[in-house]
Design an enzyme around this catalytic site. Sequence first.
Site, short mmCIF file in Angstrom:
data_model
loop_
_atom_site.label_atom_id
_atom_site.label_comp_id
_atom_site.label_asym_id
_atom_site.label_seq_id
_atom_site.Cartn_x
_atom_site.Cartn_y
_atom_site.Cartn_z
N GLY A 179 5.03 -12.18 -14.36
CA GLY A 179 6.10 -11.64 -13.52
C GLY A 179 5.79 -11.68 -12.03
N LYS A 235 -2.78 -9.21 -2.67
CA LYS A 235 -4.09 -8.55 -2.54
C LYS A 235 -5.20 -9.58 -2.33
CE LYS A 235 -1.77 -5.74 -2.45
NZ LYS A 235 -0.35 -5.50 -2.66
N GLY A 271 7.86 -1.69 6.18
CA GLY A 271 7.53 -1.02 4.91
C GLY A 271 6.28 -1.63 4.30
N GLU A 327 11.35 -2.38 12.93
CA GLU A 327 11.65 -1.38 11.90
C GLU A 327 12.86 -0.58 12.37
OE1 GLU A 327 10.86 -0.22 8.81
OE2 GLU A 327 12.25 1.40 9.29
N ALA A 375 11.51 -8.38 5.04
CA ALA A 375 10.96 -7.47 4.03
C ALA A 375 11.62 -6.11 4.20
CB ALA A 375 9.44 -7.37 4.21
N GLY A 419 13.26 -4.40 1.74
CA GLY A 419 13.46 -3.70 0.47
C GLY A 419 13.82 -4.65 -0.66
N ARG A 420 13.88 -4.11 -1.86
CA ARG A 420 14.20 -4.91 -3.04
C ARG A 420 15.31 -4.21 -3.82
NH1 ARG A 420 10.09 -8.62 -4.30
NH2 ARG A 420 10.74 -8.65 -6.48
N ALA A 438 4.16 -1.52 -10.08
CA ALA A 438 3.74 -2.14 -11.34
C ALA A 438 3.21 -1.11 -12.33
CB ALA A 438 2.66 -3.18 -11.04
N HIS A 462 -23.01 12.25 -2.65
CA HIS A 462 -23.21 12.16 -1.21
C HIS A 462 -24.08 10.95 -0.89
CE1 HIS A 462 -23.76 13.46 2.92
NE2 HIS A 462 -25.05 13.21 2.79
#
Length: 476
Positions: A43, A54, A181, A202, A275, A277-278, A326, A450
């Site tokens: 997909g 990524k 976004g 934006e 870009a 939105g979808r 996802a 730590h």
Amino acid sequence: MPEVMESDLVVLGAGPGGYAAAFLAADKGMNVTLIDAGEKPGGTCLHVGCIPSKALLHAAKLITDARDGEPWGIHFAKPKVDLAALRGQGNKIVDTLAKNLLELCKRRKVEVVKARAVFADSITLELDNGTSRRFKHCIIAVGSIPIVPPALHLDSPRVMDSTAALRLEEIPGNLLVVGGGYIGLELGYVYAALGSKVTVVEMTDGLLPGIDRDLIRPLQGRLEPLFQKIHLNTKVTKMVETGKGIRVTLSSRDAEAERAEPSEKESTFDRVLIAVGRRPSTRGLGLEKTKVQLDEKGFIRVNEQRRTTDESIFAIGDVAGEPMLAHKATHEGKVAVEAIAGEAVAFEPRAIPAVVFTDPEIAWCGLTESEARRDKREVKVARFPWLASGRAATLTRTEGLTKLILDPETDRVLGVGIVGAGAGELIAEGVLAVEMAATARDLSLIIHPHPTLTETLGEAAESIYGTATHLMRVPK
Ligand code: NAD
């Protein structure tokens, strides 16, 4: 008459929602068919979304990390980017994962069919390979597609959606990103690291609208020097192909003077990435031949088990509502299959984590401070600025912030927000805290290793008590 075949379960769409559902259903003994029009399963996420983006973000971070070596006296030469090799590396990752998915389908005896399918009625799909498929149950997992507003429709190879931008055909001299976004900032960061002069417009008064502003500030601080310009309160009203670029009209509103006319400015860019939105991919599925209904936002209406208004049909993932992520789809897919198997299940997460994979990353889960404010809900907020984190100091990344949104009476952790290096990994502890009904005291009493950034969660919790460790008591 087309050939009619039968399946217990047809899963329509082989993304992370669809294949997860198909695998679980096969494991439960159902006879499963996974239908997708794409060449290989995976997909949007695998082929033109999460994974390739990524991979590119990783490559971009190699470049910006190398620059961060300068205060340490470590100097690298300006990177030479071999675009073909960069694309090749990304494609190799995607191909390997897709091949693995096919192998997993084979092992589980999930039938994979490459076709476009349209509902003929509530129990039948017609496929464009000339066959029909009858099912006892169907799970619609067809995802979403990018929105292109009419003012931004321009048939030019210079105008890209996220799919085209991920192909990385070239590194444009200057790139306009419309939409500040998830996609705009992630891919804007990639192109800027590779050498493009990136301008972001934006339309609202801040990047990543809806997300707590104290999480945005450190990101904006790092993006401003990397990007050419970030225009807020700005829209693109016109785009014209000049042959040498795209001439764009930017219309900016002065947020202070609400009634003033917007000011217009023209600029020319080598490429434009849209870009904004979808939207759910519900068109052309033949849903009108079923009893499936859409809600007012165009998502398929589903109940807590992801059953639609048509008894035999379920819907999951982007097509079934926000957030379009996802991991939400994967989880819904499993719930839908368990419901089909007759189990008493419901999709009722308290915390769906969201991660913006810029540098620094922003991640949050559960209730946000902005949502609490919007709903006039009283909360206590515990903040730990990374300036006080030893680990952040050693990474020279002290711009981060970890915050907990707490119930004011019980200190139960209702939400967690993190901005900083690796926030996407750190948020997993926040998800566990919210889902397991942990209190701030619980988070302050567990021992974090730590020096790590995970300590910032414990420190944020401790900030509301002072030092809490000595308060631990064995109950009598
Ligand atoms: P988005 O909703 O994240 O951002 C769109 C932005 O465009 C918003 O800030 C909006 O105010 C702005 N905008 C809308 N119309 C505009 C206009 N005409 N001019 C200027 N700005 C305008 O959408 P996206 O970035 O396209 O991503 C779509 C979805 O894909 C996301 O909501 C997310 O669910 C998913 N996604 C997730 C990830 C991730 O998990 N890291 C990454 C990419 C995409």
